[in-house]
Design a protein around this motif. Structure first.
Motif, PDB file in Angstrom:
ATOM      1  N   GLU A  85       0.832  -1.208   0.000  1.00  0.00           N
ATOM      2  CA  GLU A  85       0.000   0.000   0.000  1.00  0.00           C
ATOM      3  C   GLU A  85       0.865   1.256   0.000  1.00  0.00           C
ATOM      4  OE1 GLU A  85      -3.062   0.141  -0.488  1.00  0.00           O
ATOM      5  OE2 GLU A  85      -4.144  -1.528   0.402  1.00  0.00           O
ATOM      6  N   PHE A  86       1.962   1.211   0.750  1.00  0.00           N
ATOM      7  CA  PHE A  86       2.833   2.381   0.858  1.00  0.00           C
ATOM      8  C   PHE A  86       3.406   2.772  -0.504  1.00  0.00           C
ATOM      9  CE2 PHE A  86       7.027   4.312   1.523  1.00  0.00           C
ATOM     10  CZ  PHE A  86       6.695   5.368   2.363  1.00  0.00           C
ATOM     11  N   PHE A  87       3.771   1.763  -1.293  1.00  0.00           N
ATOM     12  CA  PHE A  87       4.364   2.040  -2.600  1.00  0.00           C
ATOM     13  C   PHE A  87       3.327   2.160  -3.710  1.00  0.00           C
ATOM     14  CE2 PHE A  87       8.147   0.039  -0.532  1.00  0.00           C
ATOM     15  CZ  PHE A  87       8.984   1.142  -0.639  1.00  0.00           C
ATOM     16  N   ALA A  88       2.062   1.989  -3.372  1.00  0.00           N
ATOM     17  CA  ALA A  88       1.009   2.119  -4.383  1.00  0.00           C
ATOM     18  C   ALA A  88       0.834   3.579  -4.789  1.00  0.00           C
ATOM     19  CB  ALA A  88      -0.304   1.568  -3.846  1.00  0.00           C
ATOM     20  N   ARG A  89       0.585   3.778  -6.053  1.00  0.00           N
ATOM     21  CA  ARG A  89       0.361   5.145  -6.547  1.00  0.00           C
ATOM     22  C   ARG A  89      -1.126   5.455  -6.453  1.00  0.00           C
ATOM     23  NH1 ARG A  89       4.257   5.084 -11.961  1.00  0.00           N
ATOM     24  NH2 ARG A  89       6.234   4.722 -10.844  1.00  0.00           N
ATOM     25  N   ASP A  90      -1.568   5.587  -5.228  1.00  0.00           N
ATOM     26  CA  ASP A  90      -2.987   5.783  -4.968  1.00  0.00           C
ATOM     27  C   ASP A  90      -3.117   6.783  -3.818  1.00  0.00           C
ATOM     28  OD1 ASP A  90      -5.629   5.675  -4.246  1.00  0.00           O
ATOM     29  OD2 ASP A  90      -5.800   3.505  -4.452  1.00  0.00           O
ATOM     30  N   PRO A  91      -3.821   7.881  -4.022  1.00  0.00           N
ATOM     31  CA  PRO A  91      -3.949   8.900  -2.960  1.00  0.00           C
ATOM     32  C   PRO A  91      -4.557   8.349  -1.674  1.00  0.00           C
ATOM     33  CG  PRO A  91      -4.687   9.773  -5.068  1.00  0.00           C
ATOM     34  CD  PRO A  91      -4.474   8.312  -5.266  1.00  0.00           C
ATOM     35  N   SER A  92      -5.371   7.330  -1.780  1.00  0.00           N
ATOM     36  CA  SER A  92      -6.009   6.790  -0.586  1.00  0.00           C
ATOM     37  C   SER A  92      -5.201   5.678   0.075  1.00  0.00           C
ATOM     38  CB  SER A  92      -7.406   6.262  -0.928  1.00  0.00           C
ATOM     39  OG  SER A  92      -7.313   5.192  -1.852  1.00  0.00           O
ATOM     40  N   ALA A  93      -4.024   5.381  -0.497  1.00  0.00           N
ATOM     41  CA  ALA A  93      -3.222   4.259   0.018  1.00  0.00           C
ATOM     42  C   ALA A  93      -2.773   4.493   1.452  1.00  0.00           C
ATOM     43  CB  ALA A  93      -2.015   4.026  -0.882  1.00  0.00           C
ATOM     44  N   LEU A  94      -2.380   5.725   1.763  1.00  0.00           N
ATOM     45  CA  LEU A  94      -1.903   5.999   3.120  1.00  0.00           C
ATOM     46  C   LEU A  94      -3.014   5.836   4.148  1.00  0.00           C
ATOM     47  CD1 LEU A  94       0.489   9.047   2.587  1.00  0.00           C
ATOM     48  CD2 LEU A  94       1.070   6.640   2.910  1.00  0.00           C
ATOM     49  N   LEU A  95      -4.234   6.123   3.747  1.00  0.00           N
ATOM     50  CA  LEU A  95      -5.363   5.905   4.658  1.00  0.00           C
ATOM     51  C   LEU A  95      -5.568   4.418   4.910  1.00  0.00           C
ATOM     52  CD1 LEU A  95      -7.971   8.502   3.314  1.00  0.00           C
ATOM     53  CD2 LEU A  95      -6.569   8.659   5.385  1.00  0.00           C
ATOM     54  N   ARG A  96      -5.396   3.627   3.868  1.00  0.00           N
ATOM     55  CA  ARG A  96      -5.520   2.178   4.040  1.00  0.00           C
ATOM     56  C   ARG A  96      -4.387   1.629   4.899  1.00  0.00           C
ATOM     57  NH1 ARG A  96      -6.906   2.526  -1.507  1.00  0.00           N
ATOM     58  NH2 ARG A  96      -4.883   1.701  -2.137  1.00  0.00           N
ATOM     59  N   VAL A  97      -3.194   2.207   4.744  1.00  0.00           N
ATOM     60  CA  VAL A  97      -2.067   1.813   5.590  1.00  0.00           C
ATOM     61  C   VAL A  97      -2.382   2.087   7.052  1.00  0.00           C
ATOM     62  CG1 VAL A  97       0.303   2.395   6.231  1.00  0.00           C
ATOM     63  CG2 VAL A  97      -0.281   2.047   3.823  1.00  0.00           C
ATOM     64  N   ARG A  98      -2.927   3.260   7.310  1.00  0.00           N
ATOM     65  CA  ARG A  98      -3.283   3.621   8.692  1.00  0.00           C
ATOM     66  C   ARG A  98      -4.310   2.652   9.267  1.00  0.00           C
ATOM     67  NH1 ARG A  98      -7.161   8.554   9.400  1.00  0.00           N
ATOM     68  NH2 ARG A  98      -8.486   6.868   8.585  1.00  0.00           N
ATOM     69  N   ASP A  99      -5.313   2.329   8.468  1.00  0.00           N
ATOM     70  CA  ASP A  99      -6.360   1.420   8.947  1.00  0.00           C
ATOM     71  C   ASP A  99      -5.807   0.011   9.191  1.00  0.00           C
ATOM     72  OD1 ASP A  99      -8.200   3.457   8.820  1.00  0.00           O
ATOM     73  OD2 ASP A  99      -8.928   2.908   6.815  1.00  0.00           O
ATOM     74  N   ARG A 100      -4.924  -0.433   8.313  1.00  0.00           N
ATOM     75  CA  ARG A 100      -4.332  -1.762   8.491  1.00  0.00           C
ATOM     76  C   ARG A 100      -3.482  -1.823   9.750  1.00  0.00           C
ATOM     77  NH1 ARG A 100      -4.250  -5.536   4.413  1.00  0.00           N
ATOM     78  NH2 ARG A 100      -5.075  -4.920   2.375  1.00  0.00           N
ATOM     79  N   ILE A 101      -2.690  -0.790   9.970  1.00  0.00           N
ATOM     80  CA  ILE A 101      -1.832  -0.759  11.155  1.00  0.00           C
ATOM     81  C   ILE A 101      -2.672  -0.729  12.427  1.00  0.00           C
ATOM     82  CG2 ILE A 101      -0.140   0.618  12.435  1.00  0.00           C
ATOM     83  CD1 ILE A 101       1.065   1.432   9.753  1.00  0.00           C
ATOM     84  N   LYS A 102      -3.735   0.060  12.418  1.00  0.00           N
ATOM     85  CA  LYS A 102      -4.621   0.121  13.587  1.00  0.00           C
ATOM     86  C   LYS A 102      -5.244  -1.239  13.884  1.00  0.00           C
ATOM     87  CE  LYS A 102      -7.541   3.487  13.992  1.00  0.00           C
ATOM     88  NZ  LYS A 102      -8.590   4.482  13.645  1.00  0.00           N
ATOM     89  N   ALA A 103      -5.499  -2.012  12.839  1.00  0.00           N
ATOM     90  CA  ALA A 103      -6.146  -3.316  13.011  1.00  0.00           C
ATOM     91  C   ALA A 103      -5.225  -4.345  13.662  1.00  0.00           C
ATOM     92  CB  ALA A 103      -6.642  -3.838  11.668  1.00  0.00           C
ATOM     93  N   PHE A 104      -3.902  -4.264  13.387  1.00  0.00           N
ATOM     94  CA  PHE A 104      -3.018  -5.310  13.919  1.00  0.00           C
ATOM     95  C   PHE A 104      -2.026  -4.838  14.971  1.00  0.00           C
ATOM     96  CE2 PHE A 104      -0.231  -4.131  10.162  1.00  0.00           C
ATOM     97  CZ  PHE A 104       0.909  -3.782  10.876  1.00  0.00           C
ATOM     98  N   LEU A 105      -1.932  -3.540  15.214  1.00  0.00           N
ATOM     99  CA  LEU A 105      -0.895  -3.028  16.108  1.00  0.00           C
ATOM    100  C   LEU A 105      -0.969  -3.653  17.496  1.00  0.00           C
ATOM    101  CD1 LEU A 105       1.443  -1.021  16.482  1.00  0.00           C
ATOM    102  CD2 LEU A 105      -0.247   0.683  17.201  1.00  0.00           C
ATOM    103  N   VAL A 106      -2.094  -3.493  18.163  1.00  0.00           N
ATOM    104  CA  VAL A 106      -2.232  -4.007  19.536  1.00  0.00           C
ATOM    105  C   VAL A 106      -2.209  -5.534  19.572  1.00  0.00           C
ATOM    106  CG1 VAL A 106      -3.735  -4.103  21.554  1.00  0.00           C
ATOM    107  CG2 VAL A 106      -3.391  -1.933  20.352  1.00  0.00           C
ATOM    108  N   PRO A 107      -3.008  -6.231  18.716  1.00  0.00           N
ATOM    109  CA  PRO A 107      -2.951  -7.702  18.750  1.00  0.00           C
ATOM    110  C   PRO A 107      -1.552  -8.261  18.514  1.00  0.00           C
ATOM    111  CG  PRO A 107      -4.841  -6.969  17.481  1.00  0.00           C
ATOM    112  CD  PRO A 107      -4.024  -5.754  17.755  1.00  0.00           C
TER     113      PRO A 107
END
Length: 271
Positions: A85-107
């Protein structure tokens, strides 16, 4: 069927460079552990040159492992989604990165810490007494390592090797390969391995992770069935947790969990 994505070289080189950093980071830890042995050896070449050769050889191995792992992972729904996602050329990619990290960070952190605490508890209250009863004086070899116990800062640097390099080798390469092979036997309508295949791949990778620690253990004590079971069980907790996270959240989640476990084992309990 799973859509075949173009191989992402940016993700590959990022993982490979990180693995090389991990190889260098663990050197102070391993040199401290092996100080006694190295002092008794007559090396054919200077130690710095020997270390450089070993790092270069391992760098090639991890490069091949990452290449094969990423190639197969994208064919069975695994991989490194944060980097992708980070290397994707998509303006919304960083938002998806944030959501993914939030989903697995604590677990990821919790599973890593819990696994490490289980390892410590089992080793102290179950395996240590059993080894002492079986091997007697030879069992003290493990605790004798304390005379060459690496410092907390060395354990911190070594944790990057565990979190990065061991996950590249055991999850991205080995578990992916096993799951890909298992898919040939059982897969979902979408072309992914079934849950049973993923669990079998996860368990096998965790067992091999434990067996991989036996050469170092063999230098300290005889490899009895109890010693082998100890290596597989204790290391298996972290392996199973990381394998599950790799399956559900991607490589980065497994790396974070393994790193968290190693921080407990090699930093907090090294102070």
């Amino acid at each position: 069927m799973i859509a075949q994505k173009k191989f992402n070289w940016q993700v590959f080189f990022t993982i490979w460079i990180a693995a090389i950093v991990g190889l260098v980071a663990i050197l102070p830890y391993t040199l401290t552990l092996q100080a006694g042995t190295l002092g008794k050896l007559t090396l054919p070449i200077p130690l710095p040159l020997l270390i450089a050769i070993q790092v270069a050889q391992n760098a090639v191995m991890f490069g091949i492992a990452a290449l094969i792992g990423l190639f197969l992972a994208k064919r069975i729904g695994l991989g490194a989604p944060i980097l992708e996602e980070f290397f994707a050329r998509d303006p919304s990619a960083l938002l998806r990165v944030r959501d993914r990290i939030k989903a697995f960070l604590v677990p990821s952190i919790v599973l890593g810490v819990v696994a490490s605490l289980l390892i410590i508890a089992l080793d102290v209250f179950v395996f240590a007494p059993a080894l002492k009863a079986e091997l007697g004086i030879a069992a003290s070899a493990l605790s004798a390592q304390s005379s060459a116990k690496p410092a907390a800062w060395q354990g911190f640097l070594a944790s990057f090797y565990g979190g990065i390099d061991e996950e590249v080798l055991l999850r991205l390469f080995l578990m992916t390969l096993l799951a890909w092979l298992g898919k040939l036997i059982s897969h979902t309508p979408e072309g992914k391995p079934t849950a049973i295949v993923f669990w079998v791949a996860n368990i096998l990778a965790a067992i091999l992770f434990g067996l991989g620690h036996l050469p170092a253990t063999a230098m300290l004590m005889p490899l009895t069935p109890l010693v082998i079971v100890r290596a597989v069980v204790l290391n298996g907790f972290v392996g199973l947790a990381c394998g599950y996270l790799y399956w559900k959240h991607g490589l980065e989640s497994a790396m974070l969990s393994h790193f968290s476990a190693d921080i407990v084992l090699h930093v907090l309990f090294a102070i």
